[in-house]
Write a protein that holds these residues in place. Structure first.
Motif, PDB file in Angstrom:
ATOM      1  N   LEU A  78     -27.093 -31.930  -9.373  1.00 23.31           N
ATOM      2  CA  LEU A  78     -26.296 -32.942 -10.066  1.00 23.31           C
ATOM      3  C   LEU A  78     -25.305 -32.228 -10.977  1.00 23.31           C
ATOM      4  CD1 LEU A  78     -25.744 -35.909 -10.588  1.00 23.31           C
ATOM      5  CD2 LEU A  78     -27.568 -35.896 -12.284  1.00 23.31           C
ATOM      6  N   LEU A  79     -24.032 -32.480 -10.753  1.00 23.72           N
ATOM      7  CA  LEU A  79     -22.964 -31.753 -11.440  1.00 23.72           C
ATOM      8  C   LEU A  79     -22.632 -32.381 -12.785  1.00 23.72           C
ATOM      9  CD1 LEU A  79     -21.084 -31.521  -8.122  1.00 23.72           C
ATOM     10  CD2 LEU A  79     -21.480 -29.468  -9.496  1.00 23.72           C
ATOM     11  N   GLY A  80     -22.696 -31.577 -13.859  1.00 25.77           N
ATOM     12  CA  GLY A  80     -22.186 -31.997 -15.158  1.00 25.77           C
ATOM     13  C   GLY A  80     -23.101 -32.826 -16.016  1.00 25.77           C
ATOM     14  N   ILE A  81     -24.390 -32.492 -16.087  1.00 27.61           N
ATOM     15  CA  ILE A  81     -25.379 -33.291 -16.831  1.00 27.61           C
ATOM     16  C   ILE A  81     -26.167 -32.400 -17.789  1.00 27.61           C
ATOM     17  CG2 ILE A  81     -27.526 -34.616 -16.608  1.00 27.61           C
ATOM     18  CD1 ILE A  81     -25.110 -36.129 -15.737  1.00 27.61           C
ATOM     19  N   SER A  82     -26.313 -32.841 -19.062  1.00 28.11           N
ATOM     20  CA  SER A  82     -27.190 -32.098 -19.975  1.00 28.11           C
ATOM     21  C   SER A  82     -27.814 -32.956 -21.071  1.00 28.11           C
ATOM     22  CB  SER A  82     -26.423 -30.942 -20.647  1.00 28.11           C
ATOM     23  OG  SER A  82     -25.490 -31.441 -21.596  1.00 28.11           O
ATOM     24  N   GLU A  83     -27.370 -34.192 -21.255  1.00 26.31           N
ATOM     25  CA  GLU A  83     -27.981 -35.031 -22.285  1.00 26.31           C
ATOM     26  C   GLU A  83     -29.409 -35.375 -21.885  1.00 26.31           C
ATOM     27  OE1 GLU A  83     -26.759 -35.947 -25.367  1.00 26.31           O
ATOM     28  OE2 GLU A  83     -25.348 -34.369 -24.788  1.00 26.31           O
ATOM     29  N   PRO A  84     -30.354 -35.362 -22.834  1.00 27.90           N
ATOM     30  CA  PRO A  84     -31.760 -35.579 -22.479  1.00 27.90           C
ATOM     31  C   PRO A  84     -32.032 -36.839 -21.673  1.00 27.90           C
ATOM     32  CG  PRO A  84     -31.624 -34.718 -24.694  1.00 27.90           C
ATOM     33  CD  PRO A  84     -30.207 -34.974 -24.256  1.00 27.90           C
ATOM     34  N   ASP A  85     -31.448 -37.978 -22.049  1.00 28.72           N
ATOM     35  CA  ASP A  85     -31.724 -39.206 -21.295  1.00 28.72           C
ATOM     36  C   ASP A  85     -31.163 -39.117 -19.879  1.00 28.72           C
ATOM     37  OD1 ASP A  85     -29.148 -39.243 -22.391  1.00 28.72           O
ATOM     38  OD2 ASP A  85     -29.096 -41.417 -22.631  1.00 28.72           O
ATOM     39  N   ASP A  86     -29.993 -38.493 -19.727  1.00 27.96           N
ATOM     40  CA  ASP A  86     -29.413 -38.325 -18.391  1.00 27.96           C
ATOM     41  C   ASP A  86     -30.290 -37.428 -17.519  1.00 27.96           C
ATOM     42  OD1 ASP A  86     -27.200 -39.857 -19.099  1.00 27.96           O
ATOM     43  OD2 ASP A  86     -26.043 -38.113 -19.750  1.00 27.96           O
ATOM     44  N   ILE A  87     -30.808 -36.378 -18.103  1.00 34.39           N
ATOM     45  CA  ILE A  87     -31.648 -35.453 -17.339  1.00 34.39           C
ATOM     46  C   ILE A  87     -32.921 -36.141 -16.863  1.00 34.39           C
ATOM     47  CG2 ILE A  87     -33.158 -33.443 -17.588  1.00 34.39           C
ATOM     48  CD1 ILE A  87     -30.902 -32.071 -19.094  1.00 34.39           C
ATOM     49  N   PHE A  88     -33.574 -36.871 -17.741  1.00 32.96           N
ATOM     50  CA  PHE A  88     -34.829 -37.524 -17.348  1.00 32.96           C
ATOM     51  C   PHE A  88     -34.603 -38.573 -16.262  1.00 32.96           C
ATOM     52  CE2 PHE A  88     -36.618 -35.635 -21.187  1.00 32.96           C
ATOM     53  CZ  PHE A  88     -37.900 -35.327 -20.766  1.00 32.96           C
ATOM     54  N   VAL A  89     -33.565 -39.389 -16.414  1.00 35.10           N
ATOM     55  CA  VAL A  89     -33.334 -40.422 -15.405  1.00 35.10           C
ATOM     56  C   VAL A  89     -32.936 -39.786 -14.076  1.00 35.10           C
ATOM     57  CG1 VAL A  89     -30.865 -40.859 -15.842  1.00 35.10           C
ATOM     58  CG2 VAL A  89     -32.321 -42.724 -15.063  1.00 35.10           C
ATOM     59  N   SER A  90     -32.263 -38.642 -14.128  1.00 35.12           N
ATOM     60  CA  SER A  90     -31.849 -37.959 -12.898  1.00 35.12           C
ATOM     61  C   SER A  90     -33.032 -37.287 -12.210  1.00 35.12           C
ATOM     62  CB  SER A  90     -30.772 -36.936 -13.214  1.00 35.12           C
ATOM     63  OG  SER A  90     -29.646 -37.552 -13.818  1.00 35.12           O
ATOM     64  N   ILE A  91     -33.941 -36.722 -12.994  1.00 31.72           N
ATOM     65  CA  ILE A  91     -35.161 -36.147 -12.412  1.00 31.72           C
ATOM     66  C   ILE A  91     -35.960 -37.235 -11.703  1.00 31.72           C
ATOM     67  CG2 ILE A  91     -37.416 -35.145 -12.971  1.00 31.72           C
ATOM     68  CD1 ILE A  91     -36.005 -33.516 -15.171  1.00 31.72           C
ATOM     69  N   GLU A  92     -36.127 -38.379 -12.351  1.00 33.08           N
ATOM     70  CA  GLU A  92     -36.847 -39.497 -11.733  1.00 33.08           C
ATOM     71  C   GLU A  92     -36.200 -39.913 -10.415  1.00 33.08           C
ATOM     72  OE1 GLU A  92     -37.280 -42.892 -14.312  1.00 33.08           O
ATOM     73  OE2 GLU A  92     -37.225 -41.567 -16.065  1.00 33.08           O
ATOM     74  N   ALA A  93     -34.858 -39.836 -10.376  1.00 33.58           N
ATOM     75  CA  ALA A  93     -34.119 -40.310  -9.210  1.00 33.58           C
ATOM     76  C   ALA A  93     -34.007 -39.265  -8.111  1.00 33.58           C
ATOM     77  CB  ALA A  93     -32.727 -40.771  -9.633  1.00 33.58           C
ATOM     78  N   GLY A  94     -34.554 -38.053  -8.347  1.00 33.60           N
ATOM     79  CA  GLY A  94     -34.625 -37.078  -7.278  1.00 33.60           C
ATOM     80  C   GLY A  94     -33.710 -35.886  -7.360  1.00 33.60           C
ATOM     81  N   ALA A  95     -33.000 -35.690  -8.476  1.00 36.23           N
ATOM     82  CA  ALA A  95     -32.159 -34.500  -8.622  1.00 36.23           C
ATOM     83  C   ALA A  95     -33.036 -33.282  -8.906  1.00 36.23           C
ATOM     84  CB  ALA A  95     -31.136 -34.688  -9.735  1.00 36.23           C
ATOM     85  N   ASP A  96     -32.630 -32.139  -8.369  1.00 34.87           N
ATOM     86  CA  ASP A  96     -33.425 -30.915  -8.502  1.00 34.87           C
ATOM     87  C   ASP A  96     -32.856 -29.938  -9.527  1.00 34.87           C
ATOM     88  OD1 ASP A  96     -35.332 -31.491  -6.332  1.00 34.87           O
ATOM     89  OD2 ASP A  96     -33.565 -31.322  -5.053  1.00 34.87           O
ATOM     90  N   THR A  97     -31.538 -29.812  -9.581  1.00 35.47           N
ATOM     91  CA  THR A  97     -30.915 -28.900 -10.542  1.00 35.47           C
ATOM     92  C   THR A  97     -29.729 -29.591 -11.192  1.00 35.47           C
ATOM     93  OG1 THR A  97     -29.637 -27.893  -8.730  1.00 35.47           O
ATOM     94  CG2 THR A  97     -31.643 -26.742  -9.430  1.00 35.47           C
ATOM     95  N   PHE A  98     -29.330 -29.079 -12.354  1.00 32.52           N
ATOM     96  CA  PHE A  98     -28.269 -29.675 -13.166  1.00 32.52           C
ATOM     97  C   PHE A  98     -27.450 -28.557 -13.793  1.00 32.52           C
ATOM     98  CE2 PHE A  98     -32.410 -31.552 -13.544  1.00 32.52           C
ATOM     99  CZ  PHE A  98     -32.240 -32.878 -13.168  1.00 32.52           C
ATOM    100  N   ASP A  99     -26.212 -28.843 -14.137  1.00 31.50           N
ATOM    101  CA  ASP A  99     -25.423 -27.904 -14.927  1.00 31.50           C
ATOM    102  C   ASP A  99     -24.521 -28.682 -15.871  1.00 31.50           C
ATOM    103  OD1 ASP A  99     -22.305 -27.756 -14.135  1.00 31.50           O
ATOM    104  OD2 ASP A  99     -23.461 -28.336 -12.375  1.00 31.50           O
ATOM    105  N   CYS A 100     -24.150 -28.064 -16.976  1.00 28.31           N
ATOM    106  CA  CYS A 100     -23.224 -28.687 -17.911  1.00 28.31           C
ATOM    107  C   CYS A 100     -22.776 -27.660 -18.947  1.00 28.31           C
ATOM    108  CB  CYS A 100     -23.876 -29.876 -18.614  1.00 28.31           C
ATOM    109  SG  CYS A 100     -22.690 -30.916 -19.502  1.00 28.31           S
ATOM    110  N   VAL A 101     -21.516 -27.773 -19.388  1.00 25.50           N
ATOM    111  CA  VAL A 101     -20.992 -26.879 -20.426  1.00 25.50           C
ATOM    112  C   VAL A 101     -21.363 -27.348 -21.829  1.00 25.50           C
ATOM    113  CG1 VAL A 101     -19.024 -26.201 -19.002  1.00 25.50           C
ATOM    114  CG2 VAL A 101     -18.784 -28.117 -20.596  1.00 25.50           C
ATOM    115  N   SER A 102     -21.915 -28.544 -21.957  1.00 26.80           N
ATOM    116  CA  SER A 102     -22.100 -29.162 -23.263  1.00 26.80           C
ATOM    117  C   SER A 102     -22.888 -28.322 -24.270  1.00 26.80           C
ATOM    118  CB  SER A 102     -22.762 -30.530 -23.107  1.00 26.80           C
ATOM    119  OG  SER A 102     -22.847 -31.192 -24.345  1.00 26.80           O
ATOM    120  N   PRO A 103     -24.008 -27.668 -23.903  1.00 25.59           N
ATOM    121  CA  PRO A 103     -24.761 -26.934 -24.928  1.00 25.59           C
ATOM    122  C   PRO A 103     -23.938 -25.899 -25.690  1.00 25.59           C
ATOM    123  CG  PRO A 103     -26.099 -27.200 -22.966  1.00 25.59           C
ATOM    124  CD  PRO A 103     -24.721 -27.674 -22.598  1.00 25.59           C
ATOM    125  N   THR A 104     -23.063 -25.185 -24.987  1.00 27.04           N
ATOM    126  CA  THR A 104     -22.238 -24.195 -25.690  1.00 27.04           C
ATOM    127  C   THR A 104     -20.990 -24.827 -26.288  1.00 27.04           C
ATOM    128  OG1 THR A 104     -21.189 -23.565 -23.590  1.00 27.04           O
ATOM    129  CG2 THR A 104     -23.058 -22.249 -24.334  1.00 27.04           C
TER     130      THR A 104
END
Length: 423
Positions: A296-322
């Motif tokens: 899943l391209l461009g995700i790092s907010e905690p709620d987005d990550i959890f809902v995406s994991i539930e929906a079947g995404a395996d990996t994520f990336d995002c520039v937001s933390p830095t």
């Protein structure tokens, strides 16, 4: 359309554990779309779900590659378009590839330049929270974000980019993107696609989706040609990119079309509103092959990550933390805070009590605030290390929770603390 390539066996994905239960009943035996797995690449394995640190220009901004490794990141994603402009893909090829060039021994990803079709075209930057508001009326396919100018122009064969560095014009096509990414040498590459915006009309979304499908076929053909031509190089996996905005029929069609092609995995991208994220990822997970990873391209907010994991995404990336770190924002279990506040001037505690990152083990909020106020770049480094570690650890813990059957409890606890009454 080419069939599978013999060397694709050098890359693999194995599903390890299925997410069971439901938000309302964590003990239920129901099996959902979420899972844990193992991606095997020539430079090591990635245990999924996993957060992939973004190193756009062959560096995670302000953070040493050794520090990225120490904070637990399993892989790094760089940007093919930016590396094409500087230092040039031939330089990375001569260096032995992206990992060796930047002194990173683990798995690497490169995106294709498709994001720049949108960001340099319409001027919109944030896909997931993109506002459909613009200076143009709804459905205007030439809409440009206020204060921006169009620096990318799409035609059937590819895209003309105007460099944001010096104004030079550059041509990208599926074949050029594949050549650039093969020279960069990442373990996982993405097919060249057209990223649309929510401003675009339904008609344009359909036209663009078909163009991305045709480009995907060309990417696969060129990828297999280069795999044969560059004998002796480690096999590079190719992921197709799923577009379709917020239209269920278009998303499912894209998944079926690209899912029938010999890709090694898939990226889920495109314009969508935050509240529809889980639904759209779920559509894709239902359609895409079970035995191939989904990024899943461009995700790092905690709620987005959890809902995406539930929906079947395996990996994520995002520039937001830095990115937010450079504005003195830091993550804590109780939410995101900002060190610019005067209350931190004499705060001798770490950014997060109990955090195991290098920053929290050695530096106080007061010191890092001083660095930020004094415009010392070390503040960017110290906060970035903490923020990257926070997200990496959260996803790692979510993976462990799936494995031990406590995911729903872990999610409720984590998001309840982070967002408080908002969750």
């Amino acid at each position: 359309m080419p069939s599978d390539h013999p060397r694709q066996s050098e890359f693999s994905f194995r599903v390890n554990t299925r997410l069971t239960g439901s938000p309302g009943n964590g003990s239920s035996g129901d099996v959902g779309l979420g899972r844990t797995g193992t991606i095997s690449t020539p430079h090591g394995e990635i245990q999924t779900p996993a957060f992939i640190a973004v190193g756009t220009k062959a560096t995670v901004k302000a953070v040493l590659p050794e520090s990225v490794r120490d904070l637990g990141a399993q892989a790094v994603l760089a940007n093919a378009y930016h590396l094409y402009l500087q230092p040039g893909p031939e330089i990375l090829d001569e260096a032995g590839g992206l990992g060796r060039f930047m002194n990173w021994s683990g798995p690497t990803f490169t995106d294709s330049g498709g994001f720049q079709v949108m960001s340099l075209g319409s001027g919109f930057k944030k896909v997931i929270e993109m506002s459909v508001a613009s200076s143009a009326p709804p459905g205007a396919d030439d809409a440009v974000a206020p204060g921006k100018e169009r620096l990318a122009h799409v035609d059937e064969d590819g895209v003309w980019f105007t460099s944001h560095l010096n104004g030079d014009r550059h041509r990208f096509s599926p074949e050029i993107s594949m050549n650039v990414q093969h020279q960069i040498g990442a373990d996982i590459m993405f097919a060249f696609d057209e990223l649309t915006t929510l401003q675009n009309s339904r008609g344009y979304q359909e036209e663009s989706l078909e163009r991305t499908r045709r480009w995907a076929e060309r990417c696969v053909a060129e990828h297999f040609r280069l795999t044969d031509a560059r004998e002796g190089k480690a096999y590079q996996a190719l992921f197709g990119v799923i577009q379709g905005a917020q239209y269920e029929d278009l998303r499912r069609k894209a998944c079926r079309d690209l899912g029938a092609m010999p890709f090694d995995g898939f990226g889920i991208g495109g314009a969508l509103e935050k509240e529809n994220l889980g639904t759209i990822v779920g559509w894709c997970s239902e359609e895409l092959p079970e035995n191939k990873p989904r990024h899943l391209l461009g995700i790092s907010e905690p709620d987005d990550i959890f809902v995406s994991i539930e929906a079947g995404a395996d990996t994520f990336d995002c520039v937001s933390p830095t990115r937010v770190a450079r504005n003195s924002a830091f993550y804590t279990a109780e939410g995101r805070l900002n060190l610019s506040g005067a209350k931190y001037r004499r705060d001798w505690g770490p950014l997060q009590d109990g955090c195991d990152c290098y920053t929290c083990q050695n530096y106080s909020r007061a010191y890092i605030r001083h660095l930020y106020k004094a415009k010392e770049l070390l503040s960017h480094t110290l906060i970035s290390i903490h923020n990257e570690r926070f997200v990496v650890r959260m996803v790692d813990d979510a993976r462990k929770a799936i494995e031990d059957g406590t995911f729903w409890e872990f999610k409720a606890h984590t998001l309840g603390r982070y967002y408080g009454a908002r969750v």
